[in-house]
Design a protein around this motif. Structure first.
Motif, PDB file in Angstrom:
ATOM      1  N   LYS A 169       0.803   9.129  -5.012  1.00  0.00           N
ATOM      2  CA  LYS A 169       0.621   7.790  -4.451  1.00  0.00           C
ATOM      3  C   LYS A 169       0.404   7.903  -2.948  1.00  0.00           C
ATOM      4  O   LYS A 169       0.982   8.758  -2.276  1.00  0.00           O
ATOM      5  CB  LYS A 169       1.830   6.914  -4.735  1.00  0.00           C
ATOM      6  CG  LYS A 169       2.302   6.950  -6.184  1.00  0.00           C
ATOM      7  CD  LYS A 169       1.232   6.486  -7.159  1.00  0.00           C
ATOM      8  CE  LYS A 169       1.771   6.466  -8.590  1.00  0.00           C
ATOM      9  NZ  LYS A 169       0.755   6.063  -9.577  1.00  0.00           N
TER      10      LYS A 169
ATOM     11  N   TRP B 281       7.701   5.714   5.828  1.00  0.00           N
ATOM     12  CA  TRP B 281       8.329   4.878   4.819  1.00  0.00           C
ATOM     13  C   TRP B 281       9.692   5.436   4.435  1.00  0.00           C
ATOM     14  O   TRP B 281       9.891   6.642   4.365  1.00  0.00           O
ATOM     15  CB  TRP B 281       7.453   4.807   3.564  1.00  0.00           C
ATOM     16  CG  TRP B 281       6.138   4.134   3.798  1.00  0.00           C
ATOM     17  CD1 TRP B 281       4.982   4.712   4.235  1.00  0.00           C
ATOM     18  CD2 TRP B 281       5.851   2.743   3.616  1.00  0.00           C
ATOM     19  NE1 TRP B 281       3.990   3.776   4.342  1.00  0.00           N
ATOM     20  CE2 TRP B 281       4.488   2.553   3.970  1.00  0.00           C
ATOM     21  CE3 TRP B 281       6.590   1.648   3.193  1.00  0.00           C
ATOM     22  CZ2 TRP B 281       3.877   1.316   3.901  1.00  0.00           C
ATOM     23  CZ3 TRP B 281       5.975   0.412   3.125  1.00  0.00           C
ATOM     24  CH2 TRP B 281       4.639   0.250   3.483  1.00  0.00           C
TER      25      TRP B 281
ATOM     26  N   ILE C 234       6.800  -1.986   0.086  1.00  0.00           N
ATOM     27  CA  ILE C 234       6.096  -1.659  -1.151  1.00  0.00           C
ATOM     28  C   ILE C 234       7.104  -1.762  -2.288  1.00  0.00           C
ATOM     29  O   ILE C 234       8.162  -1.113  -2.260  1.00  0.00           O
ATOM     30  CB  ILE C 234       5.492  -0.244  -1.124  1.00  0.00           C
ATOM     31  CG1 ILE C 234       4.342  -0.179  -0.114  1.00  0.00           C
ATOM     32  CG2 ILE C 234       4.998   0.155  -2.518  1.00  0.00           C
ATOM     33  CD1 ILE C 234       3.737   1.210   0.023  1.00  0.00           C
TER      34      ILE C 234
ATOM     35  N   SER D 247       7.796  -1.234  -6.414  1.00  0.00           N
ATOM     36  CA  SER D 247       7.255  -0.422  -7.510  1.00  0.00           C
ATOM     37  C   SER D 247       8.224  -0.468  -8.684  1.00  0.00           C
ATOM     38  O   SER D 247       9.232  -1.166  -8.657  1.00  0.00           O
ATOM     39  CB  SER D 247       7.050   1.027  -7.051  1.00  0.00           C
ATOM     40  OG  SER D 247       8.298   1.691  -6.908  1.00  0.00           O
TER      41      SER D 247
ATOM     42  N   ALA E 236       2.132  -0.516  -7.504  1.00  0.00           N
ATOM     43  CA  ALA E 236       2.843  -0.760  -6.255  1.00  0.00           C
ATOM     44  C   ALA E 236       2.282  -2.012  -5.594  1.00  0.00           C
ATOM     45  O   ALA E 236       1.077  -2.255  -5.629  1.00  0.00           O
ATOM     46  CB  ALA E 236       2.696   0.440  -5.323  1.00  0.00           C
TER      47      ALA E 236
ATOM     48  N   LEU F  62       2.200  -4.499  -2.107  1.00  0.00           N
ATOM     49  CA  LEU F  62       2.409  -4.556  -0.668  1.00  0.00           C
ATOM     50  C   LEU F  62       2.856  -5.946  -0.230  1.00  0.00           C
ATOM     51  O   LEU F  62       2.383  -6.956  -0.757  1.00  0.00           O
ATOM     52  CB  LEU F  62       1.107  -4.214   0.065  1.00  0.00           C
ATOM     53  CG  LEU F  62       0.770  -2.732   0.258  1.00  0.00           C
ATOM     54  CD1 LEU F  62      -0.675  -2.587   0.704  1.00  0.00           C
ATOM     55  CD2 LEU F  62       1.700  -2.096   1.264  1.00  0.00           C
TER      56      LEU F  62
ATOM     57  N   ILE G 100      -1.107   5.492   0.810  1.00  0.00           N
ATOM     58  CA  ILE G 100      -1.563   4.258   1.421  1.00  0.00           C
ATOM     59  C   ILE G 100      -2.745   4.574   2.326  1.00  0.00           C
ATOM     60  O   ILE G 100      -2.740   5.567   3.049  1.00  0.00           O
ATOM     61  CB  ILE G 100      -0.433   3.557   2.197  1.00  0.00           C
ATOM     62  CG1 ILE G 100      -0.885   2.158   2.620  1.00  0.00           C
ATOM     63  CG2 ILE G 100       0.058   4.389   3.375  1.00  0.00           C
ATOM     64  CD1 ILE G 100       0.247   1.262   3.082  1.00  0.00           C
TER      65      ILE G 100
ATOM     66  N   VAL H 279      -2.926   0.205  -1.207  1.00  0.00           N
ATOM     67  CA  VAL H 279      -2.163   1.238  -1.908  1.00  0.00           C
ATOM     68  C   VAL H 279      -3.054   1.936  -2.920  1.00  0.00           C
ATOM     69  O   VAL H 279      -3.783   1.288  -3.673  1.00  0.00           O
ATOM     70  CB  VAL H 279      -0.944   0.618  -2.622  1.00  0.00           C
ATOM     71  CG1 VAL H 279      -0.217   1.679  -3.443  1.00  0.00           C
ATOM     72  CG2 VAL H 279       0.012   0.030  -1.605  1.00  0.00           C
ATOM     73  N   ARG H 280      -3.023   3.254  -2.914  1.00  0.00           N
ATOM     74  CA  ARG H 280      -3.704   4.057  -3.938  1.00  0.00           C
ATOM     75  C   ARG H 280      -2.636   4.438  -4.952  1.00  0.00           C
ATOM     76  O   ARG H 280      -1.808   5.308  -4.710  1.00  0.00           O
ATOM     77  CB  ARG H 280      -4.297   5.301  -3.279  1.00  0.00           C
ATOM     78  CG  ARG H 280      -5.283   6.064  -4.161  1.00  0.00           C
ATOM     79  CD  ARG H 280      -5.795   7.288  -3.438  1.00  0.00           C
ATOM     80  NE  ARG H 280      -4.755   8.292  -3.332  1.00  0.00           N
ATOM     81  CZ  ARG H 280      -4.863   9.417  -2.617  1.00  0.00           C
ATOM     82  NH1 ARG H 280      -5.947   9.638  -1.916  1.00  0.00           N
ATOM     83  NH2 ARG H 280      -3.869  10.296  -2.577  1.00  0.00           N
ATOM     84  N   ASP H 281      -2.653   3.767  -6.142  1.00  0.00           N
ATOM     85  CA  ASP H 281      -1.478   3.885  -7.001  1.00  0.00           C
ATOM     86  C   ASP H 281      -1.753   3.991  -8.497  1.00  0.00           C
ATOM     87  O   ASP H 281      -0.816   3.971  -9.290  1.00  0.00           O
ATOM     88  CB  ASP H 281      -0.558   2.685  -6.771  1.00  0.00           C
ATOM     89  CG  ASP H 281      -1.197   1.366  -7.221  1.00  0.00           C
ATOM     90  OD1 ASP H 281      -2.387   1.371  -7.583  1.00  0.00           O
ATOM     91  OD2 ASP H 281      -0.498   0.348  -7.211  1.00  0.00           O
TER      92      ASP H 281
ATOM     93  N   LEU I 282       2.744   8.681   0.170  1.00  0.00           N
ATOM     94  CA  LEU I 282       3.922   7.832   0.062  1.00  0.00           C
ATOM     95  C   LEU I 282       5.063   8.584  -0.608  1.00  0.00           C
ATOM     96  O   LEU I 282       4.817   9.513  -1.395  1.00  0.00           O
ATOM     97  CB  LEU I 282       3.601   6.582  -0.766  1.00  0.00           C
ATOM     98  CG  LEU I 282       2.704   5.533  -0.117  1.00  0.00           C
ATOM     99  CD1 LEU I 282       2.304   4.485  -1.153  1.00  0.00           C
ATOM    100  CD2 LEU I 282       3.406   4.867   1.060  1.00  0.00           C
TER     101      LEU I 282
END
Length: 424
Positions: free
Chosen positions: A89, A138, A123, A125, A111, A113, A91, A81-83, A104
């Protein structure tokens, strides 16, 4: 050595660190897959990367603009996850050669996983829980209306064998969703903490949670908390992993330790006041602070344990787990029907189990060669006819699981990789 592996008092434990000396040694999150892969998520001064380790070797890395929770997928690839830093955001789906980034739906904060028995992904959050069947599409998971709690965050999702869900959180406690009906467990109705991370399901339905109150067990509707008064080094337990040799392993800010299940049961039953912590070759490494992930601990396909720590990825070799003797050859088949756990055992000359025809078919078994030293055991191969197109080699711990099997009679064949007649 040149692969970045440092042996600490061999053959005790090992720390894996990034081979570039300038890179940060702390591991944020890690996960293992059935093909022998272990993936790590690391960060140093704003530089993120996902690193791939497989079968004792450093494979390579993927540089990332941002990174967080990571999952190792069955085919050896990974999802992360790039968060954190970037406003949108996303994935990232990656292997050693390429990477695909997908946006996302709206989420806030960190976040986390999770992956389930059925192949679904989640995910968690600060705002909601997302669900996906393919890591690409998603949708929000429908949750009950809950009071607004400052900085509350949904954590990992534990999918049970019967596909019911437990969703952990920071602030809400744990949300149980059984047959589509939600029920929130927190300190107001008997749970020992409002910060609960569901980590493990036992075959009998017992659940284990990490929490700020210690190691938590949930069995047949009853909570039990194991805390410092019972022998834990601290109240914070980030997560739980089973070594399949009789111990549960917990990790937190005061390090890593194994606890034998029999001693946990003795404390819970009132037959003992305390249990003993198991730390092979005691040393400073075992009290290294662990990071929170999740996931932050995993058992790889060879039976080694991995923990994300501030000093690197701590690897506990299978040989250091002081395993109990291997069981006699057995196949255990389990299925859940109407929320009831059903189980049968094959031993000796018994070759068949009758599973309820309306059950959600799950085959769960352990292969072992009795009466032989472990070093003499040739790899065991198996094939489930109609499901596997070729022979597959069992992992060293012999633990194998199939999901969503079709109804009807299936034949499982087992043989030694040395050759010889196979067993049906």
């Amino acid at each position: 050595d040149r692969d970045g592996l440092v042996h600490m008092a061999p053959p005790a434990i090992e720390f894996w660190r990034h081979p570039e000396a300038a890179r940060h040694r702390a591991i944020y999150s890690l996960d293992a897959s059935a093909d022998g892969s272990v993936w790590f998520s690391i960060e140093h001064t704003g530089r993120w990367a996902a690193l791939h380790w497989k079968d004792g070797k450093y494979i390579g890395k993927q540089e990332l603009a941002d990174s967080g929770s990571i999952l190792a997928l069955p085919d050896g690839s990974a999802a992360v996850v790039r968060d954190l830093y970037l406003p949108e955001k996303a994935i990232c789906l990656m292997n050693d050669l390429s990477m695909e980034t997908r946006p996302l739906p709206a989420i806030a904060g960190r976040a986390y996983l999770s992956k389930g028995h059925s192949g679904r992904f989640w995910i968690g959050s600060a705002t909601n829980v997302l669900e996906s069947a393919d890591l690409k599409n998603w949708k929000p998971l429908e949750l009950p209306r809950l009071p607004s709690i400052h900085r509350a965050t949904w954590l990992s999702v534990l999918e049970l064998t019967n596909r019911n869900l437990w969703i952990g959180s920071i602030g809400y406690g744990a949300l149980q969703i059984s047959n589509g009906i939600p029920f929130l467990h927190n300190t107001s109705n008997g749970a020992p903490s409002n910060i609960l991370n569901p980590s493990l399901e036992d075959p009998d339905g017992t659940l284990w949670f990490g929490s700020t109150a210690g190691l938590v067990r949930y069995r047949r509707g009853q909570w039990f908390r194991f805390g410092p008064e019972h022998g834990l080094a601290e109240s914070l337990t980030i997560g739980v992993v089973d070594d399949l040799h009789g111990r549960l392993w917990i990790h937190g800010h005061q390090g890593i330790a194994g606890i034998h299940r029999s001693e946990l049961e003795a404390v819970a039953d009132g037959r003992a006041a305390q249990f003993r912590l198991f730390r092979p070759r005691n040393g400073a490494a075992w009290v290294t602070e662990c990071n929170a992930g999740p996931p932050s601990a995993a058992r790889d396909s060879h039976g080694n344990l991995w923990f994300a720590t501030v000093a690197g990825a701590m690897r506990v070799p299978r040989e250091q787990l002081v395993a109990t003797p291997k069981p006699a050859p057995s196949i255990t088949s389990a299925a859940a029907a109407s929320g009831t756990f059903w189980r049968g055992i094959l031993k000796g000359s018994v070759r068949q189990l009758d599973c309820p025809p309306d059950a959600d078919q799950v085959l769960d078994f352990t292969l072992a060669n009795p009466g032989r030293a472990e070093a003499e055991i040739a790899p065991i191969q198996y094939r489930l006819e109609g499901i596997d197109s070729s022979w597959r080699t069992a992992p060293t711990d012999g633990y194998i699981r199939y999901h969503q099997l079709p109804p009807g009679r299936l034949t499982l064949r087992i043989r030694s990789a040395e050759g010889g007649e196979d067993i049906e």
